[in-house]
Design a protein around this motif. Sequence first.
Motif, PDB file in Angstrom:
ATOM      1  N   GLY A 231       0.758  -1.298   0.085  1.00  0.00           N
ATOM      2  CA  GLY A 231      -0.162  -0.225  -0.006  1.00  0.00           C
ATOM      3  C   GLY A 231       0.833   1.099  -0.035  1.00  0.00           C
ATOM      4  N   HIS A 232       2.151   1.114   0.000  1.00  0.00           N
ATOM      5  CA  HIS A 232       2.951   2.461  -0.243  1.00  0.00           C
ATOM      6  C   HIS A 232       3.023   3.161  -1.595  1.00  0.00           C
ATOM      7  CE1 HIS A 232       4.149   0.614   3.626  1.00  0.00           C
ATOM      8  NE2 HIS A 232       4.051   1.854   4.078  1.00  0.00           N
ATOM      9  N   SER A 233       3.132   4.150  -1.712  1.00  0.00           N
ATOM     10  CA  SER A 233       3.331   4.645  -3.026  1.00  0.00           C
ATOM     11  C   SER A 233       4.433   4.279  -3.770  1.00  0.00           C
ATOM     12  CB  SER A 233       3.288   6.230  -3.077  1.00  0.00           C
ATOM     13  OG  SER A 233       2.014   6.596  -2.369  1.00  0.00           O
ATOM     14  N   VAL A 234       4.653   4.024  -5.042  1.00  0.00           N
ATOM     15  CA  VAL A 234       5.927   3.990  -5.803  1.00  0.00           C
ATOM     16  C   VAL A 234       5.658   5.144  -6.725  1.00  0.00           C
ATOM     17  CG1 VAL A 234       5.601   1.457  -5.682  1.00  0.00           C
ATOM     18  CG2 VAL A 234       4.833   2.662  -7.709  1.00  0.00           C
ATOM     19  N   GLY A 235       7.101   5.375  -7.208  1.00  0.00           N
ATOM     20  CA  GLY A 235       6.886   6.554  -8.207  1.00  0.00           C
ATOM     21  C   GLY A 235       8.029   6.288  -9.235  1.00  0.00           C
ATOM     22  N   ASN A 236       8.329   7.379  -9.798  1.00  0.00           N
ATOM     23  CA  ASN A 236       9.476   7.466 -10.816  1.00  0.00           C
ATOM     24  C   ASN A 236       9.445   6.358 -11.708  1.00  0.00           C
ATOM     25  OD1 ASN A 236      10.222   9.819  -9.691  1.00  0.00           O
ATOM     26  ND2 ASN A 236      11.368   8.835  -7.974  1.00  0.00           N
ATOM     27  N   GLY A 237       8.549   5.988 -12.192  1.00  0.00           N
ATOM     28  CA  GLY A 237       8.366   4.924 -13.432  1.00  0.00           C
ATOM     29  C   GLY A 237       8.219   3.595 -12.896  1.00  0.00           C
ATOM     30  N   LYS A 238       8.276   3.261 -11.659  1.00  0.00           N
ATOM     31  CA  LYS A 238       8.161   2.117 -11.147  1.00  0.00           C
ATOM     32  C   LYS A 238       6.778   1.525 -11.523  1.00  0.00           C
ATOM     33  CE  LYS A 238      11.602   1.718  -7.432  1.00  0.00           C
ATOM     34  NZ  LYS A 238      11.248   3.024  -6.341  1.00  0.00           N
TER      35      LYS A 238
ATOM     36  N   LEU B  80      -9.387  -1.225  -5.071  1.00  0.00           N
ATOM     37  CA  LEU B  80      -8.397  -1.801  -6.020  1.00  0.00           C
ATOM     38  C   LEU B  80      -9.013  -1.812  -7.526  1.00  0.00           C
ATOM     39  CD1 LEU B  80      -5.670  -3.627  -6.132  1.00  0.00           C
ATOM     40  CD2 LEU B  80      -7.395  -5.519  -5.928  1.00  0.00           C
ATOM     41  N   ALA B  81      -8.450  -1.117  -8.622  1.00  0.00           N
ATOM     42  CA  ALA B  81      -8.957  -1.036  -9.713  1.00  0.00           C
ATOM     43  C   ALA B  81      -8.709  -2.589 -10.787  1.00  0.00           C
ATOM     44  CB  ALA B  81      -8.314   0.021 -10.707  1.00  0.00           C
ATOM     45  N   GLY B  82      -7.599  -3.004 -10.221  1.00  0.00           N
ATOM     46  CA  GLY B  82      -7.303  -4.594 -11.086  1.00  0.00           C
ATOM     47  C   GLY B  82      -6.427  -4.357 -12.158  1.00  0.00           C
ATOM     48  N   ASP B  83      -5.757  -2.926 -12.158  1.00  0.00           N
ATOM     49  CA  ASP B  83      -4.967  -2.821 -13.509  1.00  0.00           C
ATOM     50  C   ASP B  83      -3.345  -2.319 -12.614  1.00  0.00           C
ATOM     51  OD1 ASP B  83      -6.137  -2.702 -15.824  1.00  0.00           O
ATOM     52  OD2 ASP B  83      -7.300  -0.764 -15.032  1.00  0.00           O
ATOM     53  N   GLY B  84      -2.469  -2.907 -13.622  1.00  0.00           N
ATOM     54  CA  GLY B  84      -0.977  -2.503 -13.026  1.00  0.00           C
ATOM     55  C   GLY B  84      -0.752  -1.127 -13.665  1.00  0.00           C
ATOM     56  N   ALA B  85       0.185  -0.057 -13.239  1.00  0.00           N
ATOM     57  CA  ALA B  85       0.346   1.055 -13.651  1.00  0.00           C
ATOM     58  C   ALA B  85       1.747   1.619 -13.319  1.00  0.00           C
ATOM     59  CB  ALA B  85      -0.810   1.930 -13.505  1.00  0.00           C
ATOM     60  N   THR B  86       2.148   2.740 -14.074  1.00  0.00           N
ATOM     61  CA  THR B  86       3.287   3.377 -13.674  1.00  0.00           C
ATOM     62  C   THR B  86       3.007   4.833 -13.578  1.00  0.00           C
ATOM     63  OG1 THR B  86       4.235   3.715 -15.734  1.00  0.00           O
ATOM     64  CG2 THR B  86       4.808   1.743 -15.055  1.00  0.00           C
ATOM     65  N   LYS B  87       4.030   5.654 -12.894  1.00  0.00           N
ATOM     66  CA  LYS B  87       3.901   6.959 -12.729  1.00  0.00           C
ATOM     67  C   LYS B  87       5.159   7.449 -13.063  1.00  0.00           C
ATOM     68  CE  LYS B  87       1.017   9.292  -9.212  1.00  0.00           C
ATOM     69  NZ  LYS B  87       1.221   9.609  -7.746  1.00  0.00           N
ATOM     70  N   ASP B  88       5.350   8.309 -13.831  1.00  0.00           N
ATOM     71  CA  ASP B  88       6.649   9.068 -14.255  1.00  0.00           C
ATOM     72  C   ASP B  88       7.054  10.137 -13.323  1.00  0.00           C
ATOM     73  OD1 ASP B  88       5.416  11.122 -15.245  1.00  0.00           O
ATOM     74  OD2 ASP B  88       5.864  10.690 -17.414  1.00  0.00           O
ATOM     75  N   GLU B  89       7.983  10.710 -13.514  1.00  0.00           N
ATOM     76  CA  GLU B  89       8.522  11.840 -12.538  1.00  0.00           C
ATOM     77  C   GLU B  89       7.605  13.062 -12.668  1.00  0.00           C
ATOM     78  OE1 GLU B  89      10.385  11.983 -16.407  1.00  0.00           O
ATOM     79  OE2 GLU B  89      10.340  10.474 -14.894  1.00  0.00           O
ATOM     80  N   LYS B  90       6.932  13.123 -13.773  1.00  0.00           N
ATOM     81  CA  LYS B  90       5.797  14.224 -13.745  1.00  0.00           C
ATOM     82  C   LYS B  90       4.655  14.065 -13.302  1.00  0.00           C
ATOM     83  CE  LYS B  90       8.004  16.448 -18.040  1.00  0.00           C
ATOM     84  NZ  LYS B  90       8.404  15.790 -19.177  1.00  0.00           N
ATOM     85  N   GLY B  91       4.441  12.703 -12.952  1.00  0.00           N
ATOM     86  CA  GLY B  91       2.912  12.466 -12.161  1.00  0.00           C
ATOM     87  C   GLY B  91       2.159  11.603 -13.255  1.00  0.00           C
ATOM     88  N   ASN B  92       2.790  11.530 -14.452  1.00  0.00           N
ATOM     89  CA  ASN B  92       1.883  10.869 -15.613  1.00  0.00           C
ATOM     90  C   ASN B  92       1.529   9.221 -15.304  1.00  0.00           C
ATOM     91  OD1 ASN B  92       1.557  13.087 -17.823  1.00  0.00           O
ATOM     92  ND2 ASN B  92       3.673  12.899 -18.128  1.00  0.00           N
ATOM     93  N   ILE B  93       0.280   8.985 -15.281  1.00  0.00           N
ATOM     94  CA  ILE B  93       0.084   7.652 -15.004  1.00  0.00           C
ATOM     95  C   ILE B  93      -0.227   6.893 -16.493  1.00  0.00           C
ATOM     96  CG2 ILE B  93      -1.691   6.051 -13.971  1.00  0.00           C
ATOM     97  CD1 ILE B  93      -2.402   8.494 -11.964  1.00  0.00           C
ATOM     98  N   THR B  94       0.519   5.771 -16.454  1.00  0.00           N
ATOM     99  CA  THR B  94       0.359   4.977 -17.724  1.00  0.00           C
ATOM    100  C   THR B  94      -0.050   3.453 -17.150  1.00  0.00           C
ATOM    101  OG1 THR B  94       2.006   5.878 -18.712  1.00  0.00           O
ATOM    102  CG2 THR B  94       1.616   3.903 -19.550  1.00  0.00           C
ATOM    103  N   ILE B  95      -1.147   3.047 -17.774  1.00  0.00           N
ATOM    104  CA  ILE B  95      -1.825   1.595 -17.247  1.00  0.00           C
ATOM    105  C   ILE B  95      -0.784   0.784 -18.285  1.00  0.00           C
ATOM    106  CG2 ILE B  95      -3.665   0.408 -17.876  1.00  0.00           C
ATOM    107  CD1 ILE B  95      -4.108   2.840 -15.950  1.00  0.00           C
TER     108      ILE B  95
END
Length: 656
Positions: free
Chosen positions: A459-466, A505-520
């Motif tokens: 449940g911890h936020s990941v970030g930076n493209g992870k 829980l949406a059921g999708d995996g995603a990443t968030k880049d350094e600008k905050g953009n979410i990619t599914i």
Amino acid sequence: MSSTIESVLQETRAFPPPEAFVKQANISGMAAYEAMCNEAERDFEGFWARLARENLLWHKPFTRILDESNAPFFKWFEDGELNASYNCLDRHLKTQPDKIAIVFEADDGKVTHVTYRQLYEKVCQFANGLKKRGIAKGDRVLIYMPMSVEAIVAMQACARIGATHSVVFGGFSAKSVQERIVDAGAVAVITADGQFRGGKEIPLKPAIDEALAMGGCEAIKSVVVYKRTGTSIPMTAPRDAWWSDVVAGQPTDCEPTWVGAEHPLFILYTSGSTGKPKGVQHSTGGYLLHAMITMKWVFDIKPKDIFWCTADVGWVTGHTYIAYGPLAVGTTQVVFEGVPTYPDAGRFWKMIQDHKVNIFYTAPTAIRSLIKAGGDLPKNYDLKSLRILGSVGEPINPEAWRWYYETVGGSRCPIVDTWWQTETGGHMITPLPGVHALKPGSCQAPLPGVIADIVDETGHSVGNGKGGILVIKKPWPSMIRTIWGDPERFKKSYFPEDFQGKYYLAGDGATKDEKGNITIMGRIDDVLNVSGHRLGTMEIESALVSNSKLVAEAAVVGRPDDLTGEAVVAFVVTKGPRPSGEEAKAMANELRAWVAKEIGSIAKPKDIRFGDNLPKTRSGKIMRRLLRSIAKGEAITQDVSTLENPAILDQLKQNL
Ligand code: WTA
């Protein structure tokens, strides 16, 4: 994690909105967007209450905003009363009765216009007809209709009398219809004799007859049949009645039935991780609010706009962005009966030209198939009316994005890549057309008031493209209220203990880049996305195994597909000896037809492979990860030492 990530190539350019666009936008510029996000952060409930008061017409105003006392069964605006159909129709009668609400284009190209007043009258007449047939507030009504004005009228009429509709896509089988009738406890069905698609006539009513004959549907007292194709079909009196007879002589006014904001507007079935589809239950107030604000924020709707969403009303996109959203904001929308490739692959572009469409909303799978069928065709049409393009249903690969942007949108129209789900009711994460510099293939940013994050298993936020798991950390008005008849499954599926039951829980995996953009990146559960349609692998497995004559065991996985995003691959252990050659081909076809009969054509496996067994651990668990690698044709790099029967891998690798 699903493999769709591999189809999302890196595209590093950003595409800022043209200045002129920003100036006129409903949410104009980053500062305006941030101010709204801040307002929601400062006063979450106040933010939503303000929007609910500004957008919806309340018969009785609400005094309570969010009720979290029985979380995760959240309630919004609970003591308020309203009617969805009143909010979509009556509100326009004084201000714009003669505005075109629907431009309907039939499969054969015939165009019909329906004004707001005419639509109101059609809905009222049909609502009165339904009442006369004994349908009342709280009843569930199954709708199995072609794309038509009448499908929208049917949904709106249910809403008007407080009946809860459950629309089933016309491509689903009789068996699927029967399961949904039983699960929803429906008392009536609204259908058509048949439909036209791509020049072909496809029957609909026979599937209803078949479903009702399967048993468990004894509560169905009424079947209303709209005559579309005119083919002769059996009608069983007094149960069955023609639409034209149901509305004949009915008054063109019908007092709306006021309902509480939490009253279930509809149930829509969708696939989950287990074999049984889930009846996603939506509210009236919160749902309609989200439909309206996203029409304004994401599609930047203006009074003169012509809006076209190409979805079918059988899916959630067709609910929110055809049957409710566009009407509630009083726009003119195009409704299309047919398919994008008939009479040729220029159909969409011709329709955009003919109807001067300004906002066009479709799915990546349609875009990819139109590129393949005629990537140069848009150039033959005048598409200058377009000002916004939308995408929904699956990740859009950057090649398709670029083509959509340049060839369809003339490099002038922002693309809103809208991430959402049947369960979310409306858009959740999407670039806003007058705010964000677009990043192809990425849905980018949550709407104001939507608190989305990417977290790890703890449940911890990941970030930076992870990579991580997409969650929504606070409730929102248009969220799923429960799974119809199965509150425990609702809790387990969407508010799991992993996150102390706090995050959706949406059921999708995603990443968030350094600008905050979410990619599914795709689903993290056993759900596939084939041509933007959700299919549960377990659902298809159960369908295969239910063929007890042929199938001993089956496992279903997805593999990436250039056209459909993902494709269904089934591994089957037969009851008799493993078939090969022509026999295997014939059996594969037989099983495909079986799945079509059990679920619907959309669920047919593209590829069926036969084995003497499936790869299993010593404790008997099927190792689906290995099957996924085999389906993709990749080398198996995973550890196979726990396998009971490693030799089976080679056998399964061999093609049909
Ligand atoms: C996927 C359709 C990437 C996602 C409205 C989600 C998307 C599922 C996008 C819901 C998008 C939808 N980018 N993936 N813009 N939109 N999805 O319930 O996996 O039919 O969980 O709702 O589609 O599908 P559903």
